[in-house]
Design an enzyme around this catalytic site. Structure first.
Site, PDB file in Angstrom:
ATOM      1  N   GLU A 298      83.390  -8.668  55.931  1.00 38.55           N
ATOM      2  CA  GLU A 298      83.748  -7.049  55.557  1.00 38.55           C
ATOM      3  C   GLU A 298      85.440  -6.507  56.389  1.00 38.55           C
ATOM      4  O   GLU A 298      86.042  -5.930  55.621  1.00 38.55           O
ATOM      5  CB  GLU A 298      82.279  -5.731  56.861  1.00 38.55           C
ATOM      6  CG  GLU A 298      81.445  -6.206  56.536  1.00 38.55           C
ATOM      7  CD  GLU A 298      80.698  -5.549  57.320  1.00 38.55           C
ATOM      8  OE1 GLU A 298      80.581  -4.019  57.197  1.00 38.55           O
ATOM      9  OE2 GLU A 298      80.107  -6.083  57.777  1.00 38.55           O
TER      10      GLU A 298
ATOM     11  N   GLU B 157      79.050 -11.649  63.465  1.00 40.79           N
ATOM     12  CA  GLU B 157      78.140 -10.698  63.346  1.00 40.79           C
ATOM     13  C   GLU B 157      78.189 -10.138  64.574  1.00 40.79           C
ATOM     14  O   GLU B 157      77.390 -10.698  65.375  1.00 40.79           O
ATOM     15  CB  GLU B 157      76.955 -11.010  62.461  1.00 40.79           C
ATOM     16  CG  GLU B 157      77.051 -11.548  61.115  1.00 40.79           C
ATOM     17  CD  GLU B 157      75.755 -11.220  60.612  1.00 40.79           C
ATOM     18  OE1 GLU B 157      75.048 -10.968  61.364  1.00 40.79           O
ATOM     19  OE2 GLU B 157      75.802 -11.462  58.781  1.00 40.79           O
TER      20      GLU B 157
ATOM     21  N   THR C 130      72.725 -18.852  68.082  1.00 44.19           N
ATOM     22  CA  THR C 130      73.463 -17.484  68.163  1.00 44.19           C
ATOM     23  C   THR C 130      73.685 -17.678  69.002  1.00 44.19           C
ATOM     24  O   THR C 130      73.022 -17.664  70.417  1.00 44.19           O
ATOM     25  CB  THR C 130      71.851 -16.370  67.525  1.00 44.19           C
ATOM     26  OG1 THR C 130      71.311 -17.196  66.652  1.00 44.19           O
ATOM     27  CG2 THR C 130      72.054 -15.497  68.333  1.00 44.19           C
TER      28      THR C 130
ATOM     29  N   GLN D 245      75.651 -19.376  53.288  1.00 45.51           N
ATOM     30  CA  GLN D 245      74.309 -18.371  53.185  1.00 45.51           C
ATOM     31  C   GLN D 245      74.628 -18.029  51.889  1.00 45.51           C
ATOM     32  O   GLN D 245      73.309 -18.100  51.203  1.00 45.51           O
ATOM     33  CB  GLN D 245      74.591 -17.360  54.251  1.00 45.51           C
ATOM     34  CG  GLN D 245      73.701 -16.191  54.186  1.00 45.51           C
ATOM     35  CD  GLN D 245      74.674 -15.356  55.076  1.00 45.51           C
ATOM     36  OE1 GLN D 245      75.924 -15.047  55.350  1.00 45.51           O
ATOM     37  NE2 GLN D 245      74.278 -13.457  54.167  1.00 45.51           N
TER      38      GLN D 245
ATOM     39  N   ARG E 195      79.050 -18.649  55.452  1.00 41.83           N
ATOM     40  CA  ARG E 195      79.243 -17.358  54.042  1.00 41.83           C
ATOM     41  C   ARG E 195      78.845 -18.032  52.992  1.00 41.83           C
ATOM     42  O   ARG E 195      78.255 -18.129  51.921  1.00 41.83           O
ATOM     43  CB  ARG E 195      80.186 -16.615  54.472  1.00 41.83           C
ATOM     44  CG  ARG E 195      80.599 -15.218  55.142  1.00 41.83           C
ATOM     45  CD  ARG E 195      79.066 -14.615  55.834  1.00 41.83           C
ATOM     46  NE  ARG E 195      79.081 -13.589  56.699  1.00 41.83           N
ATOM     47  CZ  ARG E 195      78.157 -13.032  57.248  1.00 41.83           C
ATOM     48  NH1 ARG E 195      77.053 -13.109  56.873  1.00 41.83           N
ATOM     49  NH2 ARG E 195      78.341 -12.192  58.367  1.00 41.83           N
TER      50      ARG E 195
ATOM     51  N   ASP F 219      66.344 -11.229  62.862  1.00 40.88           N
ATOM     52  CA  ASP F 219      67.434 -10.323  62.982  1.00 40.88           C
ATOM     53  C   ASP F 219      67.141  -9.690  62.267  1.00 40.88           C
ATOM     54  O   ASP F 219      66.674 -10.514  60.932  1.00 40.88           O
ATOM     55  CB  ASP F 219      68.698 -11.515  62.470  1.00 40.88           C
ATOM     56  CG  ASP F 219      69.826 -10.770  62.486  1.00 40.88           C
ATOM     57  OD1 ASP F 219      70.120  -9.671  63.413  1.00 40.88           O
ATOM     58  OD2 ASP F 219      70.183 -11.218  61.936  1.00 40.88           O
TER      59      ASP F 219
ATOM     60  N   LYS G 298      72.637 -19.232  59.111  1.00 42.63           N
ATOM     61  CA  LYS G 298      72.356 -18.404  60.483  1.00 42.63           C
ATOM     62  C   LYS G 298      72.065 -19.579  61.851  1.00 42.63           C
ATOM     63  O   LYS G 298      72.372 -19.703  62.979  1.00 42.63           O
ATOM     64  CB  LYS G 298      71.497 -17.035  60.011  1.00 42.63           C
ATOM     65  CG  LYS G 298      71.668 -16.475  59.145  1.00 42.63           C
ATOM     66  CD  LYS G 298      73.210 -15.265  59.507  1.00 42.63           C
ATOM     67  CE  LYS G 298      72.786 -14.385  58.660  1.00 42.63           C
ATOM     68  NZ  LYS G 298      73.921 -13.687  59.551  1.00 42.63           N
TER      69      LYS G 298
ATOM     70  N   GLU H  13      75.897  -7.756  66.852  1.00 41.70           N
ATOM     71  CA  GLU H  13      75.162  -7.296  67.461  1.00 41.70           C
ATOM     72  C   GLU H  13      74.366  -7.076  69.216  1.00 41.70           C
ATOM     73  O   GLU H  13      74.680  -7.303  69.886  1.00 41.70           O
ATOM     74  CB  GLU H  13      74.477  -8.226  66.363  1.00 41.70           C
ATOM     75  CG  GLU H  13      74.344  -8.862  65.142  1.00 41.70           C
ATOM     76  CD  GLU H  13      73.187  -9.113  64.227  1.00 41.70           C
ATOM     77  OE1 GLU H  13      71.951  -9.074  64.483  1.00 41.70           O
ATOM     78  OE2 GLU H  13      73.649  -9.800  63.790  1.00 41.70           O
TER      79      GLU H  13
ATOM     80  N   ASP I  24      76.050 -13.523  65.826  1.00 44.30           N
ATOM     81  CA  ASP I  24      75.091 -13.756  65.119  1.00 44.30           C
ATOM     82  C   ASP I  24      75.560 -14.503  64.396  1.00 44.30           C
ATOM     83  O   ASP I  24      75.943 -14.431  62.416  1.00 44.30           O
ATOM     84  CB  ASP I  24      74.234 -13.406  64.455  1.00 44.30           C
ATOM     85  CG  ASP I  24      73.424 -13.366  62.869  1.00 44.30           C
ATOM     86  OD1 ASP I  24      72.796 -14.876  63.417  1.00 44.30           O
ATOM     87  OD2 ASP I  24      73.066 -13.046  61.937  1.00 44.30           O
TER      88      ASP I  24
ATOM     89  N   HIS J 230      77.001  -1.741  57.304  1.00 50.37           N
ATOM     90  CA  HIS J 230      77.173  -3.017  56.517  1.00 50.37           C
ATOM     91  C   HIS J 230      76.005  -3.546  55.627  1.00 50.37           C
ATOM     92  O   HIS J 230      76.753  -3.883  54.461  1.00 50.37           O
ATOM     93  CB  HIS J 230      76.604  -3.951  58.162  1.00 50.37           C
ATOM     94  CG  HIS J 230      76.026  -5.656  57.756  1.00 50.37           C
ATOM     95  ND1 HIS J 230      77.563  -6.151  57.731  1.00 50.37           N
ATOM     96  CD2 HIS J 230      75.196  -6.060  57.704  1.00 50.37           C
ATOM     97  CE1 HIS J 230      77.220  -7.287  57.614  1.00 50.37           C
ATOM     98  NE2 HIS J 230      75.913  -7.625  57.597  1.00 50.37           N
TER      99      HIS J 230
HETATM  100 MN    MN Z   1      72.968 -10.996  61.481  1.00 43.93          MN
END
Ligand code: MN
Length: 414
Positions: free
Chosen positions: A344, A183, A241, A224, A221, A111, A237, A185, A217, A118
């Site tokens: 975000e 996320e 996925t 992480q 948080r 990844d 993570k 992606e 993804d 971002h």
């Molecule tokens: Mn990611």
């Protein structure tokens, strides 16, 4: 088929679906239908090479660009010519009648972190007062190795992960994540392997990469934030996925290729795409949370292209395997409405989103996230990438998400 269906003749994505006996079969999406290529290939092409016999894309991916082009040409003929309709009809069925499967065996999963917006947003949130981007960011596409074995197909329920977090008071708690995020992606699927010791230059990107899927993804948080220094993301993570079931060939995205944003400083030689055919892609994503559109991330804004990511992944001599999957990193544009993650969109939970089911900062049990995307095709047509969907289910030992609940295990660091 209605005109300009996102899965029209211009798209022809490949996937794998469960046949009547439950065994996988390779399918090609055409409008609202699936062509059963496992059955159609020997019957329509007269070939006994068994290219799609296993029901997954692995053999086809490994077969390489000349084979990919020949199969696409034949499919365009079979599905586009009126004279072929009778021969083809017997292999078509409604897509809604089928369960889609993971279309290929994921080899390695990487990844990246290729959106400047971002990376800068996260830098501002987590390292306030210092430069938003780390010193290396504009010199190489930053990435980490993820967990291939937990890549799942769209629709697979996402069990809320458990793990360690550190509270604002410095307490260490173990329990279900209270800050589960997404996320948005794109994932790029490698077909043709490369030899160890031989880097893949920018110009050979499309000799190795077959196509593109949507990718979510999922990110815890709280886990992480506590674990990631100094070796990067790990358990925050690796629990899941999700990818879309349909892999759209790069060949379908010829009209979506655009120049990437200007890069400064000029990248080092193996990443310098000045004068190369561009691998920016005008793919527009939409993120929906419980049916409410919360973001429209633009892939064209990505600082590093997938060709640069592949060149970087192999510059040290690492070899590629069929089924390698590398993801773009969260796709965030310059505006608040184009950010590809909840952290975000809510600015670290400070500004909750209003969706039909109520206010959200991070994901609640039962929440469904659906990411879709389209790109321009030839003659004003639209290329669809389908969707990647997932619903959060409660962690087994904690049926409701409750910040105030006593953790199963807690130690104080104070
Ligand atoms: Mn990611």
């Amino acid at each position: 088929m209605r005109e300009n269906h996102p899965f029209g003749l211009q798209t022809l994505p490949f996937g794998s679906f469960a046949g009547p006996d439950g065994r996988p079969r390779v399918g090609v999406a055409i409008g609202d239908h699936i062509l059963d290529l496992t059955a159609a290939w020997p019957a329509l092409s007269g070939s006994d090479d068994g290219l799609f016999a296993a029901g997954t894309l692995d053999r086809f991916l490994a077969a390489g660009p000349e084979c990919w082009a020949r199969v696409r040409q034949l499919l365009t003929h079979w599905l586009g010519e009126v004279s072929e309709r009778g021969r083809v009809a017997t292999f078509l069925s409604l897509a809604s009648a089928h369960t889609m499967l993971l279309p290929f065996e994921v080899a390695d999963y990487v990844d990246f972190y290729a959106s400047e917006h971002h990376a800068a947003n996260l830098g501002r949130m987590f390292r306030p007062g210092s430069e938003p981007l780390t010193p290396n960011w504009k010199h190489m596409p930053i990435g980490y190795h993820g967990r291939a074995g937990t890549v799942v197909v769209s629709g697979t329920p996402i069990v809320r992960p458990r793990g360690q977090r550190r509270t604002a008071d410095g307490d260490i708690q173990v329990g279900p994540s209270t800050r589960l995020d997404i996320e948005a992606e794109l994932g790029f699927v490698v077909g043709v392997p490369s030899t160890m010791g031989t880097p893949v230059p920018l110009s050979r990107f499309d000799r190795h990469v077959f196509g593109v899927c949507l990718l979510n993804d999922w990110s815890a948080r709280d886990i992480q934030a506590w674990e990631y220094v100094p070796l990067g993301p790990f358990l925050g993570k690796s629990f899941a996925t999700s990818i879309s079931p349909w892999i759209v060939p790069l060949a379908a995205l010829e009209h979506a290729r655009v120049a990437p944003p200007p890069r400064s400083p000029r990248p080092v030689e193996y990443l310098d795409d000045t004068g190369e055919a561009p691998w920016g892609l005008d793919i527009r994503l939409e993120v929906r949370l419980n049916g409410t559109k919360v973001s429209e991330p633009p892939f064209a804004e990505m600082y590093w292209t997938p060709a640069q990511q592949l060149a970087h992944m192999t510059v040290n001599g690492a070899g590629l395997r069929t089924g390698d999957l590398f993801a773009s990193g969260t796709i965030s544009g310059p505006t608040p409405e184009s950010r590809g993650s909840l952290i975000e969109l809510t600015w670290n939970g400070e500004h909750p989103l209003r969706v039909e089911s109520g206010e959200r900062t991070f994901l609640a049990d039962g929440d469904e996230v659906v990411i879709t995307a389209t790109a321009p095709g030839p003659y004003g047509t639209t290329i669809g990438l389908g969707e990647v969907a997932g619903t959060v289910v409660a962690s087994p030992e904690s049926k409701s998400l409750d910040d105030s609940a006593a953790p199963a295990h807690s130690t104080s660091r104070r």
